[in-house]
Write a protein that holds these residues in place. Structure first.
Motif, PDB file in Angstrom:
ATOM      1  N   PHE A  52      -0.820  34.527  13.757  1.00 62.16           N
ATOM      2  CA  PHE A  52       0.068  34.198  14.866  1.00 62.16           C
ATOM      3  C   PHE A  52      -0.133  35.225  15.982  1.00 62.16           C
ATOM      4  O   PHE A  52       0.143  36.411  15.783  1.00 62.16           O
ATOM      5  N   THR A  53      -0.593  34.774  17.122  1.00 58.83           N
ATOM      6  CA  THR A  53      -0.778  35.699  18.241  1.00 58.83           C
ATOM      7  C   THR A  53       0.572  36.100  18.815  1.00 58.83           C
ATOM      8  O   THR A  53       1.601  35.454  18.555  1.00 58.83           O
ATOM      9  N   GLU A  54       0.574  37.144  19.601  1.00 59.87           N
ATOM     10  CA  GLU A  54       1.807  37.564  20.258  1.00 59.87           C
ATOM     11  C   GLU A  54       2.338  36.463  21.187  1.00 59.87           C
ATOM     12  O   GLU A  54       3.553  36.278  21.310  1.00 59.87           O
ATOM     13  N   ALA A  55       1.426  35.731  21.820  1.00 53.50           N
ATOM     14  CA  ALA A  55       1.862  34.629  22.681  1.00 53.50           C
ATOM     15  C   ALA A  55       2.566  33.544  21.868  1.00 53.50           C
ATOM     16  O   ALA A  55       3.590  32.979  22.306  1.00 53.50           O
ATOM     17  N   VAL A  56       2.043  33.246  20.678  1.00 53.63           N
ATOM     18  CA  VAL A  56       2.690  32.256  19.801  1.00 53.63           C
ATOM     19  C   VAL A  56       4.053  32.753  19.357  1.00 53.63           C
ATOM     20  O   VAL A  56       5.031  31.993  19.311  1.00 53.63           O
ATOM     21  N   MET A  57       4.163  34.032  19.029  1.00 51.66           N
ATOM     22  CA  MET A  57       5.437  34.599  18.605  1.00 51.66           C
ATOM     23  C   MET A  57       6.479  34.475  19.704  1.00 51.66           C
ATOM     24  O   MET A  57       7.622  34.050  19.458  1.00 51.66           O
ATOM     25  N   GLU A  58       6.098  34.849  20.930  1.00 49.24           N
ATOM     26  CA  GLU A  58       7.064  34.757  22.033  1.00 49.24           C
ATOM     27  C   GLU A  58       7.447  33.312  22.294  1.00 49.24           C
ATOM     28  O   GLU A  58       8.630  33.009  22.486  1.00 49.24           O
ATOM     29  N   ARG A  59       6.467  32.412  22.278  1.00 50.52           N
ATOM     30  CA  ARG A  59       6.771  31.006  22.531  1.00 50.52           C
ATOM     31  C   ARG A  59       7.698  30.452  21.450  1.00 50.52           C
ATOM     32  O   ARG A  59       8.600  29.643  21.739  1.00 50.52           O
ATOM     33  N   PHE A  60       7.498  30.865  20.192  1.00 47.55           N
ATOM     34  CA  PHE A  60       8.354  30.384  19.106  1.00 47.55           C
ATOM     35  C   PHE A  60       9.806  30.775  19.370  1.00 47.55           C
ATOM     36  O   PHE A  60      10.717  29.948  19.240  1.00 47.55           O
ATOM     37  N   LEU A  61      10.042  32.035  19.734  1.00 50.19           N
ATOM     38  CA  LEU A  61      11.414  32.476  19.973  1.00 50.19           C
ATOM     39  C   LEU A  61      12.013  31.778  21.186  1.00 50.19           C
ATOM     40  O   LEU A  61      13.190  31.374  21.176  1.00 50.19           O
ATOM     41  N   ARG A  62      11.240  31.621  22.240  1.00 50.43           N
ATOM     42  CA  ARG A  62      11.745  30.928  23.426  1.00 50.43           C
ATOM     43  C   ARG A  62      12.036  29.461  23.122  1.00 50.43           C
ATOM     44  O   ARG A  62      13.049  28.906  23.583  1.00 50.43           O
ATOM     45  N   ASP A  63      11.158  28.829  22.342  1.00 48.38           N
ATOM     46  CA  ASP A  63      11.386  27.429  21.976  1.00 48.38           C
ATOM     47  C   ASP A  63      12.583  27.283  21.049  1.00 48.38           C
ATOM     48  O   ASP A  63      13.316  26.281  21.112  1.00 48.38           O
ATOM     49  N   LEU A  64      12.783  28.256  20.161  1.00 47.73           N
ATOM     50  CA  LEU A  64      13.949  28.228  19.283  1.00 47.73           C
ATOM     51  C   LEU A  64      15.221  28.257  20.114  1.00 47.73           C
ATOM     52  O   LEU A  64      16.137  27.447  19.917  1.00 47.73           O
ATOM     53  N   GLU A  65      15.283  29.189  21.035  1.00 45.25           N
ATOM     54  CA  GLU A  65      16.440  29.276  21.925  1.00 45.25           C
ATOM     55  C   GLU A  65      16.590  28.005  22.741  1.00 45.25           C
ATOM     56  O   GLU A  65      17.692  27.424  22.843  1.00 45.25           O
ATOM     57  N   GLY A  66      15.485  27.544  23.349  1.00 45.39           N
ATOM     58  CA  GLY A  66      15.561  26.387  24.233  1.00 45.39           C
ATOM     59  C   GLY A  66      15.991  25.118  23.521  1.00 45.39           C
ATOM     60  O   GLY A  66      16.777  24.325  24.050  1.00 45.39           O
ATOM     61  N   SER A  67      15.483  24.887  22.309  1.00 45.01           N
ATOM     62  CA  SER A  67      15.846  23.670  21.583  1.00 45.01           C
ATOM     63  C   SER A  67      17.331  23.656  21.240  1.00 45.01           C
ATOM     64  O   SER A  67      17.992  22.611  21.319  1.00 45.01           O
ATOM     65  N   LEU A  68      17.857  24.807  20.863  1.00 46.26           N
ATOM     66  CA  LEU A  68      19.285  24.890  20.542  1.00 46.26           C
ATOM     67  C   LEU A  68      20.141  24.668  21.782  1.00 46.26           C
ATOM     68  O   LEU A  68      21.166  23.961  21.731  1.00 46.26           O
ATOM     69  N   VAL A  69      19.736  25.243  22.894  1.00 48.57           N
ATOM     70  CA  VAL A  69      20.501  25.101  24.140  1.00 48.57           C
ATOM     71  C   VAL A  69      20.477  23.648  24.618  1.00 48.57           C
ATOM     72  O   VAL A  69      21.510  23.098  25.020  1.00 48.57           O
ATOM     73  N   ARG A  70      19.319  23.012  24.577  1.00 41.56           N
ATOM     74  CA  ARG A  70      19.243  21.617  25.027  1.00 41.56           C
ATOM     75  C   ARG A  70      20.125  20.705  24.184  1.00 41.56           C
ATOM     76  O   ARG A  70      20.822  19.826  24.707  1.00 41.56           O
ATOM     77  N   LEU A  71      20.100  20.921  22.860  1.00 42.66           N
ATOM     78  CA  LEU A  71      20.935  20.086  21.999  1.00 42.66           C
ATOM     79  C   LEU A  71      22.420  20.323  22.280  1.00 42.66           C
ATOM     80  O   LEU A  71      23.210  19.394  22.356  1.00 42.66           O
ATOM     81  N   ALA A  72      22.778  21.586  22.456  1.00 38.61           N
ATOM     82  CA  ALA A  72      24.191  21.919  22.695  1.00 38.61           C
ATOM     83  C   ALA A  72      24.694  21.328  24.001  1.00 38.61           C
ATOM     84  O   ALA A  72      25.863  20.914  24.104  1.00 38.61           O
ATOM     85  N   ASP A  73      23.840  21.287  25.012  1.00 41.73           N
ATOM     86  CA  ASP A  73      24.256  20.821  26.333  1.00 41.73           C
ATOM     87  C   ASP A  73      24.096  19.313  26.522  1.00 41.73           C
ATOM     88  O   ASP A  73      24.475  18.777  27.564  1.00 41.73           O
ATOM     89  N   THR A  74      23.530  18.634  25.518  1.00 41.35           N
ATOM     90  CA  THR A  74      23.409  17.188  25.582  1.00 41.35           C
ATOM     91  C   THR A  74      24.714  16.544  25.117  1.00 41.35           C
ATOM     92  O   THR A  74      25.197  16.867  24.025  1.00 41.35           O
ATOM     93  N   PRO A  75      25.305  15.672  25.930  1.00 41.47           N
ATOM     94  CA  PRO A  75      26.568  15.051  25.497  1.00 41.47           C
ATOM     95  C   PRO A  75      26.425  14.354  24.155  1.00 41.47           C
ATOM     96  O   PRO A  75      25.396  13.736  23.873  1.00 41.47           O
ATOM     97  N   ALA A  76      27.453  14.490  23.334  1.00 40.53           N
ATOM     98  CA  ALA A  76      27.397  13.871  21.995  1.00 40.53           C
ATOM     99  C   ALA A  76      27.408  12.354  22.110  1.00 40.53           C
ATOM    100  O   ALA A  76      28.024  11.790  22.993  1.00 40.53           O
TER     101      ALA A  76
END
Length: 462
Positions: free
Chosen positions: A438-462
Motif C-alpha cells: 500500500f503506497t502512502e497515496a493509497v493510505m491517504e486516499r483510504f482515510l479520506r474515502d472512509l471519512e467521505g463515505s460516512l459524511v455522504r451517507l449521513a447527509d443524505t436524507p433517509a
C-alpha cells in the motif's frame, strides 16, 4: 515479607522518587488468562521493541483541586490494594511458562518532577515520550510507571505507562473514573464483592468445563469460516517496492466523521463501531476486488456484569467475515453489525489452541493462516443513541475543513491496521500499512474515502 519492586530499565532510585506502599488481601499465582496469553505473544514477537504495547497517557488536575504528592501516593496505595491486576508481576514458573503472580505486599516507585507553569506542558510531553519507549521488567516489576509533575507544591498533572499485560483501554477508563471520584469528591468506591472476578479467578474459569466449552465453540466457529478458503489476502506488491517491509502510519482527525458516524448509527439502530466496520469493509472490497472481506477485530470480552468493570486486560482477537459483494454502504453497515455479533459471540480461546488451528488450516506451524486486515476500535464500550434524542441537523460536510491528516511515528508494525480513537468531538482514524503493498497515496486516499463515505451517507436524507 515486603516485596520492593525494582525500578526496571531505569535502574536504582532516581532523584525525586517516592513510593506508594500496598498490602493486598492475598498473594496468589495462576496461569495467564487467554487475553494475557495473546498480549504476551505480541510482546515476545515485538522484542526488543515490546514497548509498543505500553498503554501510555497523561492527565491534568483541575486548577481548583489542591492535590498534593502525598494525597496521590495515598490514592495509589488504595487502588493497588483494590485491584489485583495492578500488583501483578509475570515471572516464569519451574517449567518455563510465564505465569501471573499477584503480590500481597510491596511498593510502587513514583517519579516526582518539579516544573514551572510555562514549562509543564513541555515536561509532560518529554516524559510521555520516555514512557512510551520504556521496557518493563515483567518478572519483577509492577505493570505501572508514573510521573507526577509538581508546580508550586501542587500536582499539576502526570504521565503514566501501563503494561498491556495488566490492563486494556476499557479497564483504564473504569479505573480513571474511580480515581477521579476518589480524588475529586473524596468518594471511596464500595468494596469489591468477595467473589469479584479477578484475572487469577478468570484463569481458573477458563480451565473449567464451561471455559473449555467456550474455547471449543470459538475454534469450531473459526474453522467453519476458513476450512475451505483462506482469509482475504494482501494485494500484489507495489512495483519497485523495497524487499524489506517499510511501515508507515497515517492519521486523520475528523469532527465530520464523528458527527456522521453518530448520525448513521442513530438512523440504522446499530453501534457506531458497526458503522465504521461496514465502511471499512466496503472500501476494502473496492481496494482488493473481493466481495468477501475478512477482518481481525478486537473483542472487549466485557459481556457480563462481573467483567464489565474489571481493571484488567480482557480484550481478545476475534475473526469477522462479511460478504459485501452487492452491498451499498447502508447495507454493508447492517451486514457488518450481524457479522460482528456473530464474531463476538464466538470469541475467547487460549493462544496455543488458536495457533494450532490456524497452523492446521494453513500450511503448518511456519505458514499459519494470516489475517492482514485488522481494525481496533479503542473508544469506550459500544453506545447507542438515547431513545427520542434529537440529532444535530447541521450537515456533517460543513465540518470537513476542520479535518487534519498527519503521519505520526509507527507504533505497531502491521500489514493493514486501522485504529479508531477519539473523544466527544472527533474521531481519529489511524492507518498503519506495509508500504510494499500500500503506497502512502493509497493510505491517504483510504482515510479520506472512509471519512467521505460516512459524511455522504449521513447527509443524505433517509
Amino acid at each position: 515479607m515486603v516485596v520492593v519492586v525494582s525500578d526496571g530499565a531505569h535502574g536504582g532510585q532516581r532523584a525525586g522518587t517516592r513510593y506508594a506502599p500496598f498490602t493486598g488481601t492475598r498473594g496468589v499465582e495462576a496461569p495467564l488468562t487467554w487475553s494475557q496469553q495473546e498480549v504476551w505473544a505480541l510482546i515476545e514477537r515485538a522484542m526488543p521493541h515490546e514497548y509498543v504495547y505500553n498503554v501510555v497517557g497523561g492527565f491534568r488536575t483541575p486548577a481548583d483541586l489542591p492535590l498534593t504528592v502525598e494525597r496521590c501516593l495515598e490514592a495509589l496505595s488504595f487502588f493497588l490494594e483494590r485491584h489485583e491486576s495492578l500488583r501483578t508481576v509475570f515471572p516464569r514458573d519451574g517449567s518455563g511458562r510465564v505465569v501471573q503472580r499477584v503480590l500481597s505486599e510491596g511498593r510502587l516507585p513514583v517519579e516526582v518532577v518539579g516544573t514551572t507553569p510555562s514549562d509543564a506542558e513541555r515536561t509532560a510531553a518529554a516524559h510521555r515520550t520516555s514512557l512510551g519507549a520504556r521496557r518493563f521488567s515483567f518478572a519483577d516489576e509492577l505493570p505501572l510507571a508514573l510521573v507526577l509533575l509538581v508546580v508550586d507544591g501542587r500536582v499539576w498533572g502526570g504521565v503514566y505507562a501501563f503494561s498491556h499485560m495488566a490492563v486494556d483501554w476499557y479497564g483504564i477508563q473504569h479505573l480513571a473514573g474511580e480515581v477521579t471520584a476518589y480524588l475529586r469528591d473524596g468518594r471511596e468506591p464500595p468494596p469489591l464483592p468477595g467473589d469479584a472476578m479477578t484475572p487469577a479467578a478468570l484463569a481458573a474459569w477458563q480451565a473449567s468445563p464451561e471455559g473449555m466449552a467456550r474455547r471449543e465453540r470459538t475454534l469450531r466457529h473459526v474453522e467453519s469460516l476458513y476450512r475451505d478458503r483462506p482469509p482475504l489476502g494482501l494485494p500484489p506488491r507495489v512495483p519497485g517496492a523495497p524487499t524489506e517491509a517499510v511501515y508507515r502510519q497515517a492519521r486523520l482527525r475528523s469532527r465530520a466523521a464523528h458527527r456522521a458516524v453518530g448520525r448513521v448509527a442513530a438512523r440504522t439502530g446499530v453501534s457506531t463501531g458497526a458503522v465504521v466496520n461496514g465502511a471499512v469493509a466496503l472500501l476494502l472490497r473496492d481496494l482488493t476486488g473481493s466481495g468477501r472481506v475478512d477482518l481481525h477485530l478486537t473483542s472487549s470480552q466485557r459481556f457480563g456484569p462481573e467483567a464489565r468493570r474489571m481493571v484488567a486486560t480482557l480484550m481478545q482477537e476475534t475473526y469477522f467475515s462479511v460478504d459485501v459483494t452487492d452491498a451499498d454502504l447502508p447495507e454493508a453497515v447492517r451486514r457488518s453489525w450481524r457479522a460482528a455479533l456473530t464474531a463476538y459471540q464466538n470469541s475467547g480461546c487460549d493462544a496455543d489452541g488458536m495457533a494450532a488451528l490456524l497452523a492446521r488450516l494453513g500450511g503448518g506451524p511456519d505458514e499459519p493462516l494470516r489475517f492482514p486486515y485488522c481494525v481496533n476500535d479503542r473508544r469506550g464500550l459500544p453506545s447507542f443513541p438515547a431513545a427520542g434524542a434529537k440529532a444535530d441537523a447541521t450537515p456533517a460536510a460543513s465540518l470537513l475543513p476542520d479535518s487534519a491528516l498527519d503521519w505520526p511515528a509507527v507504533t505497531e508494525e502491521e500489514d493493514f491496521y486501522v485504529v479508531v480513537d477519539g473523544d466527544d468531538d472527533l474521531l481519529a482514524f489511524s492507518l498503519t500499512c506495509d508500504t510494499r503493498h500500500f503506497t502512502e497515496a493509497v493510505m491517504e486516499r483510504f482515510l479520506r474515502d472512509l471519512e467521505g463515505s460516512l459524511v455522504r451517507l449521513a447527509d443524505t436524507p433517509a
